[in-house]
Write a protein that holds these residues in place. Structure first.
Motif, PDB file in Angstrom:
ATOM      1  N   SER A  22      38.567  41.315  47.008  1.00  0.00           N
ATOM      2  CA  SER A  22      38.383  42.420  46.063  1.00  0.00           C
ATOM      3  C   SER A  22      37.857  43.662  46.777  1.00  0.00           C
ATOM      4  O   SER A  22      38.135  44.789  46.365  1.00  0.00           O
ATOM      5  N   ILE A  86      40.727  40.834  37.551  1.00  0.00           N
ATOM      6  CA  ILE A  86      41.959  41.043  38.319  1.00  0.00           C
ATOM      7  C   ILE A  86      43.112  41.436  37.388  1.00  0.00           C
ATOM      8  O   ILE A  86      43.856  42.376  37.663  1.00  0.00           O
ATOM      9  N   ILE A 105      34.857  42.335  38.018  1.00  0.00           N
ATOM     10  CA  ILE A 105      34.977  41.705  39.337  1.00  0.00           C
ATOM     11  C   ILE A 105      33.631  41.688  40.036  1.00  0.00           C
ATOM     12  O   ILE A 105      33.269  40.708  40.704  1.00  0.00           O
TER      13      ILE A 105
END
Length: 408
Positions: A22, A86, A105
């Motif tokens: 990420s 996501i 996230i």
């Protein structure tokens, strides 16, 4: 109940891989998202910062409840937050959807660390700092993988619409997310080390008042900013200095992977506090070079910076848990939360500073990145003094104790 510590450790590493992807993929797509949705650097900084303050919220709350609900339930929550974040990024439509997805996230990333840091120390109580370094090598490892994926996809010169290219890049994170969620659902978990050793909840909270813990807590602000702010923003900061800014990030994090993989022999040669002092000196040299040199010398700067920051995060955690074990999971997670919270605030401030520099230069942003790096250099310089004092303190403390072998 059978505990398979090897499989648990591997699943933990995979969950951290998603966390780092990420960072790596977002670092490589930050400017593209800005172009797609017409976002300025202040807005991009605000979006990036949400991951950093979503993390401390989750890691601190997780630290308070992990002994109560167990590490497995926390990791199920991490999986759900990762999945939601996501998917929302894939289908983002502008500033607010990116903001919320990045926050989710960040919460997922913090929940992973809230569960996995105490899990690793519980599984490997005989060599905590070494295994924390091995676990955390998957953070730079994932950034390397994510950055290379972004670079490779860019090199294909796909004729797709930018929106679809970004969706493809972000969607790749779904693969390891689903795998780690499945693995954790099948495995048995131990209790945390603090629970296993019989330390009371009150004793854990009392241990947090130790002046040494407070000192390390404050130092975590600086080590986290030095490592994570510079890494996450390197594509933005050096975009106008190098055509391969994302490769610099890949090189730096590649060095971090190698360094953390070699943690065992390094920690046999030097105690953690000396490792932190040497790391801070190298990080200072690296940031100075990144802000002043150009051309091939930038690659040398990235290597030196990577050598400097590679041991920061896991060694800070390992030092605290090794020297103040009664602080337990909450001690580990407060350290992580402190680091990410500091990065979130610093990122917002530097985003405004970046735009102010550009405005003052009538739109010329050639010097903005180096100026921000030079401002950031002050932080590791202060840490050199702090960790120098820590080395002297620990030497004096250890001299007053009987000689004993300490597992790292």
């Amino acid at each position: 109940m059978q505990i398979n510590r090897t499989q648990l450790f591997r699943a933990s590493c995979l969950s951290l891989l998603v966390t780092s992807l990420s960072f790596g993929i977002r670092a490589g797509t930050l400017n593209d998202f800005g172009s797609l949705f017409q976002l300025d650097k202040t807005q991009l900084a605000a979006i990036t910062a949400t991951a950093f303050y979503g993390f401390p919220i989750a890691v601190v709350l997780g630290g308070f409840v992990v002994d109560i609900i167990g590490m497995k339930r926390l990791l199920v929550l991490a999986f759900l937050f990762h999945l939601a974040g996501i998917l929302l990024t894939v289908f983002a439509t502008g500033y607010w959807t990116l903001y919320i997805s990045t926050l989710l996230i960040g919460i997922a990333n913090g929940t992973v660390e809230a569960a996995c840091n105490p899990l690793v120390t519980a599984l490997y109580s005989d060599n905590k700092t070494t295994k924390l370094n091995h676990f955390h090598l998957w953070f730079p490892g994932g950034i390397v993988i994510g950055s290379l994926l972004v670079f490779g996809i860019n090199a294909l010169h796909l004729t797709w619409d930018l929106k679809y290219i970004l969706q493809f890049k972000i969607g790749l994170m779904l693969i390891p997310t689903v795998i780690y969620g499945y693995l954790f659902s099948k495995l048995n978990f131990p209790v945390t080390e603090r629970v296993a050793s019989g330390v009371s909840t009150g004793g854990m909270y009392k241990a947090l008042l130790n002046p040494l813990f407070i000192f390390m807590f404050i130092c975590m602000f600086g080590t986290a900013i030095t490592e994570l702010f510079t890494g996450q923003w390197i594509d933005v900061l050096l975009k106008n200095v190098s055509d391969n800014a994302i490769l610099l990030l890949t090189l730096e994090t590649g060095v971090m992977v190698l360094g953390r993989g070699l943690a065992k022999p390094v920690l046999k040669m030097f105690p953690p506090e000396v490792v932190l002092l040497i790391s801070t000196i190298l990080a200072s040299i690296g940031i100075y070079m990144l802000s002043t040199v150009s051309g091939p010398a930038l690659y040398a700067a990235a290597i030196i910076f990577g050598m400097g920051v590679c041991y920061f995060w896991p060694t800070m955690l390992g030092f605290v848990n090794q020297n103040m074990p009664k602080t337990g999971a909450i001690g580990l997670n407060l350290m992580g939360g402190a680091g990410m919270f500091a990065v979130s605030l610093y990122t917002i401030v530097m985003g405004h500073y970046y735009d102010d520099i550009v405005k003052a230069a009538n739109g010329n942003n050639l010097t903005a990145g180096p100026k921000i790096l030079q401002a950031t250099l002050v932080i590791p310089l202060v840490l050199i003094v702090a960790f120098g004092g820590l080395v002297l303190y620990m030497r004096a403390k250890n001299k007053s104790k009987p000689l004993q072998q300490v597992a790292v």
